[in-house]
Scaffold this motif. Structure first.
Motif, PDB file in Angstrom:
ATOM      1  N   MET A 157       0.840  -1.189   0.000  1.00 54.58           N
ATOM      2  CA  MET A 157       0.000   0.000   0.000  1.00 54.58           C
ATOM      3  C   MET A 157       0.881   1.246   0.000  1.00 54.58           C
ATOM      4  O   MET A 157       1.795   1.367   0.796  1.00 54.58           O
ATOM      5  N   GLU A 158       0.600   2.137  -0.899  1.00 56.59           N
ATOM      6  CA  GLU A 158       1.358   3.376  -1.001  1.00 56.59           C
ATOM      7  C   GLU A 158       0.849   4.371   0.033  1.00 56.59           C
ATOM      8  O   GLU A 158      -0.350   4.562   0.191  1.00 56.59           O
ATOM      9  N   THR A 159       1.783   5.006   0.742  1.00 57.79           N
ATOM     10  CA  THR A 159       1.403   6.001   1.738  1.00 57.79           C
ATOM     11  C   THR A 159       1.395   7.376   1.076  1.00 57.79           C
ATOM     12  O   THR A 159       2.413   7.851   0.614  1.00 57.79           O
ATOM     13  N   THR A 160       0.226   7.985   1.055  1.00 55.81           N
ATOM     14  CA  THR A 160       0.047   9.308   0.485  1.00 55.81           C
ATOM     15  C   THR A 160      -0.580  10.191   1.560  1.00 55.81           C
ATOM     16  O   THR A 160      -1.070   9.684   2.574  1.00 55.81           O
ATOM     17  N   PRO A 161      -0.583  11.514   1.382  1.00 58.31           N
ATOM     18  CA  PRO A 161      -1.212  12.370   2.389  1.00 58.31           C
ATOM     19  C   PRO A 161      -2.658  11.985   2.724  1.00 58.31           C
ATOM     20  O   PRO A 161      -3.004  11.958   3.909  1.00 58.31           O
ATOM     21  N   PRO A 162      -3.521  11.637   1.748  1.00 55.76           N
ATOM     22  CA  PRO A 162      -4.873  11.220   2.130  1.00 55.76           C
ATOM     23  C   PRO A 162      -4.890   9.945   2.985  1.00 55.76           C
ATOM     24  O   PRO A 162      -5.687   9.823   3.915  1.00 55.76           O
ATOM     25  N   VAL A 163      -3.984   9.011   2.683  1.00 55.01           N
ATOM     26  CA  VAL A 163      -3.902   7.786   3.484  1.00 55.01           C
ATOM     27  C   VAL A 163      -3.430   8.125   4.901  1.00 55.01           C
ATOM     28  O   VAL A 163      -3.942   7.590   5.890  1.00 55.01           O
ATOM     29  N   LEU A 164      -2.440   9.027   5.008  1.00 53.56           N
ATOM     30  CA  LEU A 164      -1.967   9.451   6.329  1.00 53.56           C
ATOM     31  C   LEU A 164      -3.091  10.090   7.141  1.00 53.56           C
ATOM     32  O   LEU A 164      -3.229   9.831   8.341  1.00 53.56           O
ATOM     33  N   ARG A 165      -3.896  10.917   6.514  1.00 55.98           N
ATOM     34  CA  ARG A 165      -5.013  11.553   7.222  1.00 55.98           C
ATOM     35  C   ARG A 165      -5.984  10.511   7.769  1.00 55.98           C
ATOM     36  O   ARG A 165      -6.483  10.635   8.884  1.00 55.98           O
ATOM     37  N   LYS A 166      -6.235   9.456   6.993  1.00 56.04           N
ATOM     38  CA  LYS A 166      -7.106   8.384   7.474  1.00 56.04           C
ATOM     39  C   LYS A 166      -6.470   7.653   8.658  1.00 56.04           C
ATOM     40  O   LYS A 166      -7.163   7.282   9.610  1.00 56.04           O
TER      41      LYS A 166
END
Length: 79
Positions: free
Chosen positions: A1-10
């Motif tokens: 799974m790629e960590t992106t800013p939207p994923v970090l926010r979740k």
């Protein structure tokens, strides 16, 4: 799974930031993202490796080739 800013926010939304452990977890996630660090590199960090500087944080991170000094700009240590 790629960590992106939207994923970090979740991830942050799913973390209990009212507890000390939750705040520690969020700090580790942010630091890992800012350093583009892998889990083994984060695990090797110590308090002595992180220093607050005028522009943000200075971090001596470990890489396979040894220590790799990094600067993280704009990452505030105050809430």
């Amino acid at each position: 799974m790629e960590t992106t800013p939207p994923v970090l926010r979740k991830m942050f939304a799913a973390t209990a930031t009212a507890t000390v452990i939750g705040r520690r977890d969020v700090a580790a996630l942010l630091l890992g993202f800012a350093l583009a660090a892998r889990r083994p590199e984060l695990r090797l960090l110590d308090w002595a490796d992180v220093a607050e500087v005028e522009a943000g944080l200075a971090v001596d991170a470990w890489r396979r080739t040894g220590r790799c000094p990094r600067r993280i700009r704009g990452l505030s240590t105050t809430p």
